[in-house]
Motif scaffolding. Structure first.
Motif, mmCIF file in Angstrom:
data_model
loop_
_atom_site.group_PDB
_atom_site.id
_atom_site.type_symbol
_atom_site.label_atom_id
_atom_site.label_comp_id
_atom_site.label_asym_id
_atom_site.label_seq_id
_atom_site.Cartn_x
_atom_site.Cartn_y
_atom_site.Cartn_z
ATOM 1 N N ASP A 141 51.726 41.872 49.356
ATOM 2 C CA ASP A 141 50.979 40.830 50.063
ATOM 3 C C ASP A 141 49.758 40.484 49.224
ATOM 4 N N HIS A 142 49.609 39.210 48.894
ATOM 5 C CA HIS A 142 48.504 38.840 48.007
ATOM 6 C C HIS A 142 48.019 37.420 48.253
ATOM 7 N N LEU A 143 46.785 37.192 47.878
ATOM 8 C CA LEU A 143 46.212 35.853 47.774
ATOM 9 C C LEU A 143 45.568 35.762 46.402
ATOM 10 N N ILE A 144 45.948 34.764 45.636
ATOM 11 C CA ILE A 144 45.348 34.513 44.328
ATOM 12 C C ILE A 144 44.493 33.270 44.460
ATOM 13 N N LEU A 145 43.203 33.420 44.191
ATOM 14 C CA LEU A 145 42.238 32.328 44.357
ATOM 15 C C LEU A 145 41.807 31.829 42.984
ATOM 16 N N ARG A 146 42.216 30.621 42.647
ATOM 17 C CA ARG A 146 41.835 30.023 41.360
ATOM 18 C C ARG A 146 40.502 29.296 41.509
ATOM 19 N N THR A 147 39.567 29.617 40.636
ATOM 20 C CA THR A 147 38.272 28.973 40.684
ATOM 21 C C THR A 147 37.887 28.488 39.293
ATOM 22 N N SER A 148 36.694 27.907 39.163
ATOM 23 C CA SER A 148 36.294 27.362 37.860
ATOM 24 C C SER A 148 34.779 27.207 37.775
ATOM 25 N N TRP A 149 34.283 27.186 36.551
ATOM 26 C CA TRP A 149 32.880 26.888 36.245
ATOM 27 C C TRP A 149 31.929 27.691 37.144
ATOM 28 N N VAL A 150 32.158 28.993 37.182
ATOM 29 C CA VAL A 150 31.400 29.857 38.090
ATOM 30 C C VAL A 150 29.992 30.111 37.550
ATOM 31 N N TYR A 151 29.012 30.038 38.432
ATOM 32 C CA TYR A 151 27.627 30.338 38.077
ATOM 33 C C TYR A 151 26.985 31.119 39.214
ATOM 34 N N ALA A 152 25.826 31.704 38.941
ATOM 35 C CA ALA A 152 25.120 32.482 39.951
ATOM 36 C C ALA A 152 23.664 32.608 39.557
ATOM 37 N N ALA A 153 22.869 33.132 40.455
ATOM 38 C CA ALA A 153 21.444 33.327 40.196
ATOM 39 C C ALA A 153 21.199 34.545 39.321
ATOM 40 N N ARG A 154 22.226 35.318 39.076
ATOM 41 C CA ARG A 154 22.109 36.509 38.242
ATOM 42 C C ARG A 154 23.246 36.527 37.224
ATOM 43 N N GLY A 155 23.110 37.379 36.226
ATOM 44 C CA GLY A 155 24.149 37.472 35.206
ATOM 45 C C GLY A 155 24.012 36.403 34.141
ATOM 46 N N GLN A 156 24.998 36.321 33.267
ATOM 47 C CA GLN A 156 25.008 35.341 32.189
ATOM 48 C C GLN A 156 25.952 34.207 32.556
ATOM 49 N N GLU A 202 46.405 37.276 60.595
ATOM 50 C CA GLU A 202 47.781 36.803 60.385
ATOM 51 C C GLU A 202 48.736 37.967 60.149
ATOM 52 N N ARG A 203 48.292 38.953 59.404
ATOM 53 C CA ARG A 203 49.151 40.117 59.135
ATOM 54 C C ARG A 203 49.418 40.903 60.419
ATOM 55 N N GLN A 204 48.399 41.035 61.245
ATOM 56 C CA GLN A 204 48.581 41.736 62.523
ATOM 57 C C GLN A 204 49.591 41.016 63.404
ATOM 58 N N GLN A 205 49.598 39.698 63.328
ATOM 59 C CA GLN A 205 50.471 38.887 64.171
ATOM 60 C C GLN A 205 51.805 38.571 63.509
ATOM 61 N N GLY A 206 52.000 39.091 62.286
ATOM 62 C CA GLY A 206 53.257 38.880 61.585
ATOM 63 C C GLY A 206 53.428 37.491 61.003
ATOM 64 N N GLY A 207 52.310 36.788 60.801
ATOM 65 C CA GLY A 207 52.418 35.413 60.301
ATOM 66 C C GLY A 207 51.800 35.200 58.934
ATOM 67 N N PHE A 208 51.569 36.279 58.190
ATOM 68 C CA PHE A 208 50.926 36.138 56.879
ATOM 69 C C PHE A 208 51.918 35.706 55.811
ATOM 70 N N SER A 209 51.469 34.866 54.906
ATOM 71 C CA SER A 209 52.279 34.514 53.743
ATOM 72 C C SER A 209 51.396 34.560 52.499
ATOM 73 N N SER A 210 51.911 35.156 51.432
ATOM 74 C CA SER A 210 51.184 35.240 50.167
ATOM 75 C C SER A 210 51.153 33.874 49.495
ATOM 76 N N GLY A 211 50.211 33.701 48.571
ATOM 77 C CA GLY A 211 50.183 32.433 47.854
ATOM 78 C C GLY A 211 48.982 32.286 46.950
ATOM 79 N N ILE A 212 48.975 31.174 46.228
ATOM 80 C CA ILE A 212 47.886 30.800 45.322
ATOM 81 C C ILE A 212 47.106 29.652 45.952
ATOM 82 N N TYR A 213 45.774 29.758 45.894
ATOM 83 C CA TYR A 213 44.917 28.723 46.468
ATOM 84 C C TYR A 213 43.767 28.410 45.515
ATOM 85 N N ASN A 214 43.468 27.128 45.380
ATOM 86 C CA ASN A 214 42.314 26.712 44.584
ATOM 87 C C ASN A 214 41.045 26.858 45.409
#
Length: 295
Positions: A141-156, A202-214
């Protein structure tokens, strides 16, 4: 519920460690505790902790360096996610993993959807795509979240770099023909918490589906437009001296780097918004919130 969070000292990991707290016991580990370049050690760590959920923002993200460190990039971005997914499958756990717009070649003239053909143009993108495929192959069971151009107040990141350069230089040259949607690490973390909460139900109710999401902010801009917005907001805040007077737009060809970048990094978030009942904020509004948090 026990949530294993990797890469807790990174931009997204740091925000996730806070956003996930209301959902259960968060076991946040850094590289010294869960080294993704050591798949066997990583497997032992997961087996020892036996989490209900694994959230994996840790990754090899040195895009240019990956061109000369292909094996290491694939070890961290493909082999390690496979190990996490295999352990998740064994224990009926849920895996949330993060990927990138760099799985696409950037030649499309509209935002990419999750169903568009993938064609990475650099080693980093190839390694992240291999990670997606490895996860899917395990049946976890998985969710893959595609993101881009990530920035934050910390880090490089781009935000921090532009603020530093704007304080040092009167004139900057910034690429203007690469288009995307700058995405705040906190937005990624808070969206993940919402997505996880609904997925568990959703998993508790048996309705979960894996997938990729932007998962990105709404709207679009160029790196040049992003830089202009950063400097303008900083000038309005008046919290630091700025030497910068002009930001010149330049083409990608005038800024050669080892790894090729996609010219179009726009990702459609329609699928994410429809399944999870979300409305993503615009990139410029999120940027203002982030920079206000830095003051």
């Amino acid at each position: 519920m026990k949530i294993l969070l990797t890469g807790c000292s990174g931009q997204v990991g740091w925000e996730l460690a806070r956003a996930l707290l209301p959902l259960g016991e968060v076991i946040a580990v850094n590289r010294s505790q869960a080294d993704l370049s050591d798949p066997d050690g990583l497997r032992r760590t997961v087996q020892k902790l036996n989490p209900d959920v694994i959230v994996n923002p840790a990754a090899y993200t040195a895009v240019d360096k990956a061109e000369s460190e292909r094996d290491l990039a694939f070890l961290i971005n493909a082999e390690a996610p496979r190990v996490l997914a295999e352990e998740a499958a064994k224990n009926a756990s849920l895996l949330i993993h993060y990927s990138t717009d760099y799985v696409f070649d950037g030649t499309k003239h509209a935002p990419y959807t999750e169903d568009d053909a993938v064609h990475p143009v650099n080693v980093y993108g190839q390694s992240k795509l291999a990670g997606e495929q490895a996860i899917q192959a395990t049946g976890a069971d998985h969710l893959i979240l595609r993101t881009s151009w990530v920035y934050a107040a910390r880090g490089q990141n781009f935000l921090k770099t532009i603020l530093r350069l704007a304080a040092e230089r009167e004139e900057l040259n910034i690429v203007a023909d690469q288009i995307g949607s700058p995405t705040w690490a906190r937005l990624i973390a808070e969206t993940t918490a919402h997505v996880l909460r609904q997925s568990l139900l959703e998993r508790q109710q048996g309705g979960f589906s894996s997938g990729i999401y932007n998962l990105t902010s709404a709207g679009e801009t160029s790196w040049h437009g992003f830089a202009q917005a950063i400097v303008e907001i900083a000038r309005q805040q008046g919290t630091q001296p700025l030497k910068n007077r002009i930001i010149n737009p330049i083409p990608t060809t005038d800024y050669p780097v080892p790894a090729k970048r996609p010219l179009n990094s726009r990702l459609s978030t329609n699928r994410l918004e429809q399944r999870f009942g979300l409305k993503m904020p615009t990139w410029d509004n999120a940027l203002r919130l982030c920079m206000a948090d830095m003051v």
